[in-house]
Design a protein around this motif. Structure first.
Motif, PDB file in Angstrom:
ATOM      1  N   LYS A 437       1.020  -1.246  -0.107  1.00  0.00           N
ATOM      2  CA  LYS A 437       0.060  -0.270  -0.135  1.00  0.00           C
ATOM      3  C   LYS A 437       1.062   1.211   0.021  1.00  0.00           C
ATOM      4  O   LYS A 437       1.965   1.398   0.712  1.00  0.00           O
ATOM      5  CB  LYS A 437      -1.014   0.097   1.284  1.00  0.00           C
ATOM      6  N   ALA A 438       0.463   2.006  -0.796  1.00  0.00           N
ATOM      7  CA  ALA A 438       1.309   3.614  -1.021  1.00  0.00           C
ATOM      8  C   ALA A 438       0.497   4.623  -0.244  1.00  0.00           C
ATOM      9  O   ALA A 438      -0.589   4.401  -0.640  1.00  0.00           O
ATOM     10  CB  ALA A 438       1.504   3.771  -2.388  1.00  0.00           C
ATOM     11  N   LYS A 439       1.091   5.521   0.310  1.00  0.00           N
ATOM     12  CA  LYS A 439       0.036   6.768   0.821  1.00  0.00           C
ATOM     13  C   LYS A 439       0.004   7.757  -0.079  1.00  0.00           C
ATOM     14  O   LYS A 439       1.156   8.254  -0.779  1.00  0.00           O
ATOM     15  CB  LYS A 439       0.661   7.295   1.885  1.00  0.00           C
ATOM     16  N   SER A 440      -0.947   8.142  -0.569  1.00  0.00           N
ATOM     17  CA  SER A 440      -1.384   9.093  -1.598  1.00  0.00           C
ATOM     18  C   SER A 440      -1.351  10.289  -0.991  1.00  0.00           C
ATOM     19  O   SER A 440      -1.013  10.502   0.546  1.00  0.00           O
ATOM     20  CB  SER A 440      -2.709   9.019  -2.133  1.00  0.00           C
ATOM     21  N   ASP A 442      -3.255  12.673  -0.083  1.00  0.00           N
ATOM     22  CA  ASP A 442      -4.065  13.158   0.838  1.00  0.00           C
ATOM     23  C   ASP A 442      -4.147  12.112   2.094  1.00  0.00           C
ATOM     24  O   ASP A 442      -5.098  12.194   3.011  1.00  0.00           O
ATOM     25  CB  ASP A 442      -5.670  13.292   0.273  1.00  0.00           C
ATOM     26  N   GLY A 443      -3.291  11.125   2.154  1.00  0.00           N
ATOM     27  CA  GLY A 443      -3.226  10.150   3.151  1.00  0.00           C
ATOM     28  C   GLY A 443      -3.843   8.819   2.909  1.00  0.00           C
ATOM     29  O   GLY A 443      -3.768   8.206   3.615  1.00  0.00           O
ATOM     30  N   THR A 444      -4.682   8.843   1.876  1.00  0.00           N
ATOM     31  CA  THR A 444      -5.223   7.622   1.654  1.00  0.00           C
ATOM     32  C   THR A 444      -4.285   6.367   1.024  1.00  0.00           C
ATOM     33  O   THR A 444      -3.624   6.832   0.424  1.00  0.00           O
ATOM     34  CB  THR A 444      -6.236   7.849   0.341  1.00  0.00           C
ATOM     35  N   LEU A 445      -4.205   5.369   1.743  1.00  0.00           N
ATOM     36  CA  LEU A 445      -3.518   4.180   1.344  1.00  0.00           C
ATOM     37  C   LEU A 445      -4.235   3.454   0.083  1.00  0.00           C
ATOM     38  O   LEU A 445      -5.310   3.054   0.234  1.00  0.00           O
ATOM     39  CB  LEU A 445      -3.728   3.076   2.446  1.00  0.00           C
ATOM     40  N   VAL A 446      -3.425   3.361  -0.869  1.00  0.00           N
ATOM     41  CA  VAL A 446      -3.561   2.807  -2.119  1.00  0.00           C
ATOM     42  C   VAL A 446      -2.947   1.425  -2.214  1.00  0.00           C
ATOM     43  O   VAL A 446      -1.817   1.418  -2.498  1.00  0.00           O
ATOM     44  CB  VAL A 446      -3.039   3.895  -3.346  1.00  0.00           C
ATOM     45  N   PRO A 447      -3.611   0.379  -2.604  1.00  0.00           N
ATOM     46  CA  PRO A 447      -3.287  -0.894  -2.628  1.00  0.00           C
ATOM     47  C   PRO A 447      -2.467  -1.384  -4.079  1.00  0.00           C
ATOM     48  O   PRO A 447      -3.054  -0.624  -5.067  1.00  0.00           O
ATOM     49  CB  PRO A 447      -4.080  -1.912  -2.376  1.00  0.00           C
ATOM     50  N   TYR A 448      -1.449  -1.894  -4.184  1.00  0.00           N
ATOM     51  CA  TYR A 448      -1.076  -2.415  -5.519  1.00  0.00           C
ATOM     52  C   TYR A 448      -0.460  -3.653  -5.475  1.00  0.00           C
ATOM     53  O   TYR A 448       0.215  -4.124  -4.315  1.00  0.00           O
ATOM     54  CB  TYR A 448      -0.042  -1.196  -6.261  1.00  0.00           C
ATOM     55  N   PHE A 449      -0.207  -4.563  -6.561  1.00  0.00           N
ATOM     56  CA  PHE A 449       0.175  -5.946  -6.468  1.00  0.00           C
ATOM     57  C   PHE A 449       1.818  -5.607  -7.190  1.00  0.00           C
ATOM     58  O   PHE A 449       1.916  -4.717  -8.160  1.00  0.00           O
ATOM     59  CB  PHE A 449      -0.678  -6.771  -7.332  1.00  0.00           C
ATOM     60  N   LEU A 450       2.485  -6.338  -6.996  1.00  0.00           N
ATOM     61  CA  LEU A 450       3.930  -6.367  -7.569  1.00  0.00           C
ATOM     62  C   LEU A 450       4.269  -7.619  -8.068  1.00  0.00           C
ATOM     63  O   LEU A 450       4.283  -8.547  -7.090  1.00  0.00           O
ATOM     64  CB  LEU A 450       4.875  -5.756  -6.734  1.00  0.00           C
ATOM     65  N   VAL A 451       4.504  -7.800  -9.213  1.00  0.00           N
ATOM     66  CA  VAL A 451       4.876  -9.363  -9.567  1.00  0.00           C
ATOM     67  C   VAL A 451       6.303  -9.120 -10.271  1.00  0.00           C
ATOM     68  O   VAL A 451       6.663  -8.430 -10.890  1.00  0.00           O
ATOM     69  CB  VAL A 451       4.273  -9.696 -10.785  1.00  0.00           C
ATOM     70  N   ALA A 452       7.219  -9.894  -9.465  1.00  0.00           N
ATOM     71  CA  ALA A 452       8.718  -9.740  -9.641  1.00  0.00           C
ATOM     72  C   ALA A 452       9.380 -11.163  -9.451  1.00  0.00           C
ATOM     73  O   ALA A 452       8.862 -12.148  -8.643  1.00  0.00           O
ATOM     74  CB  ALA A 452       9.432  -8.905  -8.989  1.00  0.00           C
ATOM     75  N   ALA A 453      10.757 -11.188  -9.885  1.00  0.00           N
ATOM     76  CA  ALA A 453      11.487 -12.353  -9.672  1.00  0.00           C
ATOM     77  C   ALA A 453      11.868 -12.724  -8.188  1.00  0.00           C
ATOM     78  O   ALA A 453      11.888 -11.719  -7.297  1.00  0.00           O
ATOM     79  CB  ALA A 453      12.936 -12.233 -10.445  1.00  0.00           C
ATOM     80  N   LYS A 454      12.029 -13.967  -7.821  1.00  0.00           N
ATOM     81  CA  LYS A 454      12.050 -14.161  -6.212  1.00  0.00           C
ATOM     82  C   LYS A 454      13.499 -13.422  -5.875  1.00  0.00           C
ATOM     83  O   LYS A 454      13.397 -13.201  -4.593  1.00  0.00           O
ATOM     84  CB  LYS A 454      12.042 -15.521  -5.842  1.00  0.00           C
ATOM     85  N   ASN A 455      14.440 -13.423  -6.561  1.00  0.00           N
ATOM     86  CA  ASN A 455      15.831 -13.092  -6.243  1.00  0.00           C
ATOM     87  C   ASN A 455      15.872 -11.765  -6.755  1.00  0.00           C
ATOM     88  O   ASN A 455      17.025 -11.314  -7.075  1.00  0.00           O
ATOM     89  CB  ASN A 455      16.731 -14.163  -6.727  1.00  0.00           C
ATOM     90  N   LEU A 456      14.923 -11.120  -6.945  1.00  0.00           N
ATOM     91  CA  LEU A 456      14.942  -9.611  -7.429  1.00  0.00           C
ATOM     92  C   LEU A 456      15.863  -8.758  -6.406  1.00  0.00           C
ATOM     93  O   LEU A 456      15.839  -8.793  -5.257  1.00  0.00           O
ATOM     94  CB  LEU A 456      13.685  -8.910  -7.146  1.00  0.00           C
ATOM     95  N   ASP A 532       6.848   4.974  -4.497  1.00  0.00           N
ATOM     96  CA  ASP A 532       6.533   3.754  -3.657  1.00  0.00           C
ATOM     97  C   ASP A 532       7.834   2.907  -4.101  1.00  0.00           C
ATOM     98  O   ASP A 532       8.397   2.279  -3.269  1.00  0.00           O
ATOM     99  CB  ASP A 532       5.263   3.080  -3.175  1.00  0.00           C
ATOM    100  N   VAL A 533       7.388   2.536  -5.417  1.00  0.00           N
ATOM    101  CA  VAL A 533       8.443   1.519  -5.979  1.00  0.00           C
ATOM    102  C   VAL A 533       9.610   1.793  -6.273  1.00  0.00           C
ATOM    103  O   VAL A 533      10.640   1.278  -6.367  1.00  0.00           O
ATOM    104  CB  VAL A 533       7.671   0.720  -7.457  1.00  0.00           C
TER     105      VAL A 533
END
Length: 690
Positions: A437-440, A442-456, A532-533
């Protein structure tokens, strides 16, 4: 030039001329204009010549086409009577075949398909680029269907009546000219239809405003008018509900895209249902009308909260009386994602923290009771089809690294079994999925999915692509993206799906937080996820790109004009970009409930602050944007992308542009066209972000 501009004003029905003469790119709105198409062809050639020479282009194209044409794909069913129907495209059927097999055979794995209609053969015969847009059957026998066909893939279709036993269109059967419209059987000799009935029968948005009952053997002109909407409405929709042996013809008058009057043709008169304009009717079962509320509804001494799923006794409602039962009340992290009915049960697909849970509900005459289906968890469930003669149904499960799997289930017994799963088109064992979750702003928490290599390695150097939409209450959910797997993840990329406001992930309030003057919240949410990323050192601005289509195309258009320093690649697909004129182009007027009306000074005041076309500036360090659209997109006008590219090029900015000559708002009509566009897009992303 002035004379030509006035001609364009007449062609496109412009009723305000504010800044029209300042826009020297209006000629690009002439969809099939010789000069406009010359521009398109020139841009297409330059883009294809450059990106097709990238080292990964051919392998991406080949892999994507092999996936799209694979015989191992799931043949998703649509139950109609004793048969399962399916539309299928592969290398031998570029435009596809419509086919069926017995339901009993399908369930046992004996796929004895019977081809009913070959769209490739029909296209050759008619010398048209037909695209199959669906079929509506005659309940309960399903011996006849109303088939919708689009020439080139746009929303406008012709409707032809088809006999499935004879495998032929019915001579002198129901048939319409090309229009944006819809039709359903009321009985074997009557259809409910809304279409272009002639001059002044369409709305400003380009949709029908009349609904009629059309009898077999009579002319369309003589059909019985049952409802007439207003020119300024979005449109009038009509259809049929079946509830056991009863059939109801309904009409929806869309006043805005989110507010509609719901009416039933009852005892030869139109009855307006006394329910909120912004509520959605989901289904009908055993006299219970299932409705989702989009705002709080106070009825006598009770208040039903926004997002709640309720039922009303239809027979009472048609008399002006309300008998209301609560089915389910979502919490702040959940929403109703889908509703379907079997013979005796209601299936409710709930979204909780952006993953699905499926429930079976029963009504005992007093209250609703539920049982959860033991479906796989942490992914997306889609109800594929139900059987109104039994309690059997099919649903699909998938997530980013789990191939789509089709299940057969029984709502009465609450049992299920796996029918078929996609093969693993890429090795998902190398990847993992995390939710943050990233904080926008105005303070709202915005969810996101991240797909990446296990050894990133979190060194800030990973090429990362964010996909987002953020509009119209549409939720962005996990899906098995085989093309993303082979084209991006296997090339070292990281994939992010952002659940920004404007969508429906957390119910009506999440959507409404991004409407009209609140639109900047949507953009700020995207920037929050992007930052956030970067803060997590997954990537950096140099290696970060963002992709979006349609409303998402507007989103990414705003992103690179407001925050050009944040991204190094932008994929802007079938976009809205000129928000001063969007309501004058094709279906644009229908979206004023989402964005506002630019012709009203107070509303243009907030729209103009983000409209990408108006906010282009000279001497900025914009990323090299890749725009895509379709000549035959009759929903979002291709002029948006065309004009943006021409304006940017004249300002000295480099762009990529590809306009498919067919495909409608989907951007492509065939698997080959889709593979080509995917190969161009991912070649561009790898070029810019690796």
């Amino acid at each position: 030039m002035a004379k030509y501009t006035l001609l364009l004003l007449a062609i496109f029905g412009i009723n305000n001329t504010v800044n029209a003469q300042e826009d020297k790119y209006l000629w690009l709105e002439e969809v099939d204009g010789e000069k406009a198409l010359s521009f398109v062809n020139e841009q297409n050639k330059a883009t294809f010549d450059k990106l097709s020479k990238e080292k990964d282009y051919q392998s991406i194209y080949d892999q994507c086409l092999a996936i799209f044409n694979s015989s191992e794909r799931i043949a998703y069913p649509s139950i109609n009577g004793n048969y399962v129907y399916n539309f299928w495209k592969d290398k031998n059927h570029e435009r596809g075949i419509w086919r069926r097999c017995l339901l009993t055979d399908y369930k046992s794995g004996k796929l004895n398909w019977e081809t009913l209609l070959d769209i490739d053969e029909l296209s050759k015969k008619d010398n048209k680029k037909w695209v199959f847009k669906g079929a509506s059957g005659l309940h309960p026998t399903y011996t006849k269907f109303l088939i919708s066909l689009s020439n080139g893939g746009g929303d406008a279709t012709i409707i032809r009546e088809f006999d499935v036993d004879k495998k032929a269109f019915i001579k002198d059967g129901f048939q319409t000219e090309e229009a944006k419209g819809w039709a359903s059987y009321v009985d074997e000799n009557t259809i409910a239809i809304a279409t272009n009935f002639g001059e002044k029968t369409m709305t400003d948005s380009g949709y029908p405003r009349l609904a009629k009952l059309w009898k077999r053997g009579t002319s369309l002109d003589s059909a019985q008018l049952i409802y007439e909407g207003k020119k300024e409405d979005v449109g009038v929709w009509c259809g049929v509900y079946h509830d056991g042996s009863k059939t109801y013809t309904y009409v929806s008058r869309a006043i805005t895209i989110f507010n509609s009057e719901k009416l039933f043709w009852h005892n030869n008169q139109m009855v307006s249902l006394d329910i909120p304009l912004d509520a959605d009717i989901n289904s009908l079962l055993n006299d219970q009308l299932i409705v989702t509320l989009k705002s709080d509804w106070k009825v006598e001494n009770s208040t039903f909260k926004s997002g709640t799923l309720i039922s009303l006794t239809l027979s009472e409602l048609l008399k002006g009386k309300k008998s209301i039962k609560t089915i389910i009340v979502p919490d702040e992290f959940s929403s109703v994602d889908g509703v379907a009915t079997t013979k005796n049960k209601v299936l409710i697909n709930m979204l909780s923290n952006v993953t699905n849970k499926l429930f079976v509900f029963s009504f005992d005459g007093e209250k609703w009771q539920s049982k959860q289906v033991k479906a796989p968890e942490y992914g997306t469930i889609g109800i594929i089809t139900t059987d109104d003669t039994s309690d059997e149904y099919f649903f699909n499960f998938q997530n980013f690294i789990t191939p789509s799997t089709l299940f057969a289930a029984d709502a009465k017994e609450n049992t299920l079994k796996e029918v078929k799963s996609l093969p693993a088109f890429f090795d998902a064992s190398k990847y993992e999925v995390k939710q943050y979750k990233a904080k926008s702003k105005d303070g709202t928490l915005v969810p996101y999915f991240l797909v990446a290599a296990k050894n990133l390695k979190t060194d800030g150097n990973n090429p990362t692509l964010i996909y987002a939409y953020g509009g119209f209450g549409s939720s962005s959910q996990p899906y098995y993206a085989s093309a993303v797997g082979v084209s991006w993840l296997d090339k070292g990329g990281v994939y992010v799906l952002a659940n920004i406001r404007g969508g429906g992930e957390f119910g009506p309030n999440w959507h409404q937080a991004g409407l009209k003057e609140k639109r900047q919240n949507v953009f700020d949410d995207l920037y929050a996820v992007s930052e956030d990323v970067i803060a997590k050192k997954i990537t950096s601005s140099k290696h970060l790109g963002v992709m979006g289509g349609s409303n998402g195309g507007l989103l990414v258009g705003v992103a690179f004009t407001q925050r050009p320093e944040l991204y190094n690649a932008i994929v802007c697909e079938v976009p809205l970009l000129d928000m001063q004129r969007y309501n004058k182009l094709l279906a644009g007027a229908s979206w004023m409930g989402e964005y506002g009306n630019p012709d009203i000074p107070e509303e243009w005041e907030y729209i103009k602050k983000y409209s990408p076309y108006q906010n282009l500036k000279a001497e900025m360090n914009y990323p090299e944007v890749f725009f895509t659209t379709s000549t035959r997109d009759d929903r979002v006008h291709p002029g948006h992308a065309r004009k943006m590219v021409a304006k940017m090029n004249d300002m000295g900015y480099k762009t990529f542009y590809y306009e498919n000559m067919e495909g409608g708002h989907a951007g492509a009509s065939t698997n080959e066209q889709t593979a080509k566009i995917d190969a161009l897009i991912y070649s561009y992303l790898l070029k810019k972000l690796k």
